[in-house]
Design a protein around this motif. Structure first.
Motif, mmCIF file in Angstrom:
data_model
loop_
_atom_site.group_PDB
_atom_site.id
_atom_site.type_symbol
_atom_site.label_atom_id
_atom_site.label_comp_id
_atom_site.label_asym_id
_atom_site.label_seq_id
_atom_site.Cartn_x
_atom_site.Cartn_y
_atom_site.Cartn_z
ATOM 1 N N GLN A 77 7.547 -6.868 11.504
ATOM 2 C CA GLN A 77 6.287 -6.527 12.186
ATOM 3 C C GLN A 77 5.736 -5.202 11.678
ATOM 4 O O GLN A 77 4.525 -5.057 11.460
ATOM 5 C CB GLN A 77 6.513 -6.468 13.698
ATOM 6 C CG GLN A 77 6.813 -7.845 14.282
ATOM 7 C CD GLN A 77 7.199 -7.770 15.742
ATOM 8 O OE1 GLN A 77 6.337 -7.726 16.623
ATOM 9 N NE2 GLN A 77 8.491 -7.766 16.034
ATOM 10 N N HIS A 78 6.618 -4.232 11.461
ATOM 11 C CA HIS A 78 6.201 -2.920 10.954
ATOM 12 C C HIS A 78 5.548 -3.065 9.575
ATOM 13 O O HIS A 78 4.476 -2.501 9.314
ATOM 14 C CB HIS A 78 7.439 -2.009 10.913
ATOM 15 C CG HIS A 78 7.197 -0.644 10.362
ATOM 16 N ND1 HIS A 78 7.375 0.501 11.104
ATOM 17 C CD2 HIS A 78 6.820 -0.218 9.123
ATOM 18 C CE1 HIS A 78 7.090 1.562 10.358
ATOM 19 N NE2 HIS A 78 6.770 1.147 9.138
ATOM 20 N N GLU A 79 6.191 -3.843 8.698
ATOM 21 C CA GLU A 79 5.668 -3.987 7.327
ATOM 22 C C GLU A 79 4.383 -4.806 7.304
ATOM 23 O O GLU A 79 3.450 -4.489 6.543
ATOM 24 C CB GLU A 79 6.723 -4.616 6.409
ATOM 25 C CG GLU A 79 8.029 -3.837 6.294
ATOM 26 C CD GLU A 79 7.843 -2.359 6.010
ATOM 27 O OE1 GLU A 79 6.874 -1.984 5.320
ATOM 28 O OE2 GLU A 79 8.659 -1.563 6.507
ATOM 29 N N THR A 80 4.327 -5.847 8.129
ATOM 30 C CA THR A 80 3.104 -6.664 8.170
ATOM 31 C C THR A 80 1.942 -5.839 8.718
ATOM 32 O O THR A 80 0.806 -5.958 8.243
ATOM 33 C CB THR A 80 3.344 -7.939 8.996
ATOM 34 O OG1 THR A 80 4.423 -8.669 8.398
ATOM 35 C CG2 THR A 80 2.111 -8.835 9.014
ATOM 36 N N ASP A 81 2.215 -4.963 9.687
ATOM 37 C CA ASP A 81 1.189 -4.038 10.172
ATOM 38 C C ASP A 81 0.615 -3.208 9.017
ATOM 39 O O ASP A 81 -0.602 -3.013 8.916
ATOM 40 C CB ASP A 81 1.776 -3.084 11.222
ATOM 41 C CG ASP A 81 1.748 -3.668 12.632
ATOM 42 O OD1 ASP A 81 1.165 -4.753 12.837
ATOM 43 O OD2 ASP A 81 2.325 -3.023 13.532
ATOM 44 N N HIS A 82 1.504 -2.690 8.148
ATOM 45 C CA HIS A 82 1.028 -1.887 7.008
ATOM 46 C C HIS A 82 -0.034 -2.642 6.207
ATOM 47 O O HIS A 82 -1.031 -2.069 5.775
ATOM 48 C CB HIS A 82 2.193 -1.563 6.059
ATOM 49 C CG HIS A 82 2.939 -0.316 6.416
ATOM 50 N ND1 HIS A 82 2.336 0.929 6.494
ATOM 51 C CD2 HIS A 82 4.249 -0.102 6.680
ATOM 52 C CE1 HIS A 82 3.249 1.847 6.804
ATOM 53 N NE2 HIS A 82 4.421 1.236 6.928
ATOM 54 N N LEU A 83 0.211 -3.934 6.006
ATOM 55 C CA LEU A 83 -0.688 -4.727 5.157
ATOM 56 C C LEU A 83 -2.040 -4.948 5.829
ATOM 57 O O LEU A 83 -3.011 -5.340 5.188
ATOM 58 C CB LEU A 83 -0.026 -6.058 4.795
ATOM 59 C CG LEU A 83 1.350 -5.924 4.124
ATOM 60 C CD1 LEU A 83 1.904 -7.281 3.753
ATOM 61 C CD2 LEU A 83 1.273 -5.038 2.880
ATOM 62 N N GLY A 127 10.583 4.599 12.295
ATOM 63 C CA GLY A 127 10.156 5.638 11.372
ATOM 64 C C GLY A 127 9.457 4.965 10.220
ATOM 65 O O GLY A 127 9.375 3.737 10.172
ATOM 66 N N CYS A 128 8.935 5.759 9.294
ATOM 67 C CA CYS A 128 8.147 5.186 8.206
ATOM 68 C C CYS A 128 8.200 6.117 7.005
ATOM 69 O O CYS A 128 8.049 7.328 7.162
ATOM 70 C CB CYS A 128 6.704 5.008 8.675
ATOM 71 S SG CYS A 128 5.635 4.285 7.422
ATOM 72 N N LEU A 129 8.399 5.559 5.823
ATOM 73 C CA LEU A 129 8.459 6.384 4.609
ATOM 74 C C LEU A 129 7.145 7.127 4.369
ATOM 75 O O LEU A 129 7.133 8.156 3.706
ATOM 76 C CB LEU A 129 8.784 5.502 3.390
ATOM 77 C CG LEU A 129 10.144 4.796 3.410
ATOM 78 C CD1 LEU A 129 10.305 3.950 2.154
ATOM 79 C CD2 LEU A 129 11.284 5.795 3.536
ATOM 80 N N SER A 130 6.045 6.617 4.934
ATOM 81 C CA SER A 130 4.739 7.265 4.753
ATOM 82 C C SER A 130 4.468 8.322 5.822
ATOM 83 O O SER A 130 3.433 9.003 5.769
ATOM 84 C CB SER A 130 3.624 6.213 4.774
ATOM 85 O OG SER A 130 3.756 5.344 3.665
ATOM 86 N N ASN A 146 0.816 -1.219 0.000
ATOM 87 C CA ASN A 146 0.000 0.000 0.000
ATOM 88 C C ASN A 146 0.853 1.273 0.000
ATOM 89 O O ASN A 146 0.406 2.321 -0.436
ATOM 90 C CB ASN A 146 -1.011 0.011 1.155
ATOM 91 C CG ASN A 146 -0.458 -0.446 2.473
ATOM 92 O OD1 ASN A 146 0.714 -0.798 2.578
ATOM 93 N ND2 ASN A 146 -1.298 -0.432 3.490
ATOM 94 N N GLN A 147 2.107 1.170 0.456
ATOM 95 C CA GLN A 147 2.994 2.343 0.380
ATOM 96 C C GLN A 147 3.379 2.635 -1.070
ATOM 97 O O GLN A 147 3.832 3.737 -1.378
ATOM 98 C CB GLN A 147 4.249 2.121 1.214
ATOM 99 C CG GLN A 147 3.958 2.081 2.716
ATOM 100 C CD GLN A 147 5.233 1.997 3.509
ATOM 101 O OE1 GLN A 147 5.824 0.918 3.596
ATOM 102 N NE2 GLN A 147 5.689 3.101 4.050
ATOM 103 N N CYS A 148 3.216 1.632 -1.918
ATOM 104 C CA CYS A 148 3.471 1.811 -3.350
ATOM 105 C C CYS A 148 2.157 1.937 -4.122
ATOM 106 O O CYS A 148 2.134 1.812 -5.354
ATOM 107 C CB CYS A 148 4.299 0.647 -3.886
ATOM 108 S SG CYS A 148 5.987 0.639 -3.241
#
Ligand code: NI
Length: 181
Positions: free
Chosen positions: A150-156, A108-111, A61-63
């Motif tokens: 965990q951070h990336e799986t949270d995004h999904l 931190g987060c690119l979004s 979703n960040q892409c």
């Protein structure tokens, strides 16, 4: 992962907090979709985007894609995590904590550009999902790579790290990290 290896691959514009796709629970892929040429190209574009934005991980979703896929990777020898993280692309990830130990650290987060916050997460986890051949993927991670997973799986699942903070008191502008008093 070197820039040369990604020449000719498109870089996406990273979606920023407030974009509805970041709050969506993303669609899981069937094994035949996971191994499709389109998914492989998307994964390469995500890796190129992550590298261009100097990230350690990036979610579908960040892409701008409504698909449950993330990419992570970090070259060896850097300040963030000298051991580096092998370039990894996972579809339909599921995370399970192993043991009760937790660890708090900056995220931190690119979004969510230019901000950092303290997040407590399980220290050791298992990650399962599919690889780009549509085959089962299973690995365990601990420490910083486990945090990235965990951070990336949270995004999904439509979550950002701000949702995981105990409070917003530690939220800090990047330029103020480490300021005393
Ligand atoms: Ni993020």
């Amino acid at each position: 992962m070197t820039k040369a290896s990604l020449v000719g691959i498109a870089v996406r514009k990273v979606t920023l907090l407030g974009h509805p796709v970041l709050r969506r629970r993303l669609r899981r892929l069937k094994p035949e979709e996971a191994r499709s040429a389109e998914t492989r190209r998307l994964a390469r574009e995500m890796a190129a985007t992550m590298e261009e934005y100097d990230g350690v991980g990036i979610a579908g979703n960040q892409c701008g894609e409504d698909l449950a896929i993330f990419v992570m990777g970090l070259p060896k020898g850097g300040q963030r995590h000298p051991a580096g993280i092998e370039l990894t692309m996972v579809i339909n990830p599921v995370v399970k904590a192993i043991g009760a130990e937790t660890e708090e650290d900056w995220e931190g987060c690119l979004s969510v550009p230019d901000l950092r916050g303290r997040v407590k997460r399980p220290r050791t986890i298992s990650l399962s999902g599919l690889d780009l051949d549509g085959k089962p993927f299973e690995r365990t991670y601990e420490g910083f790579p486990a945090r990235v997973v965990q951070h990336e799986t949270d995004h999904l699942n439509g979550l950002v790290y701000l949702d995981r903070m105990d409070g917003l008191e530690s939220l800090t502008h990047l330029s103020e990290i480490g300021r005393k008093g």
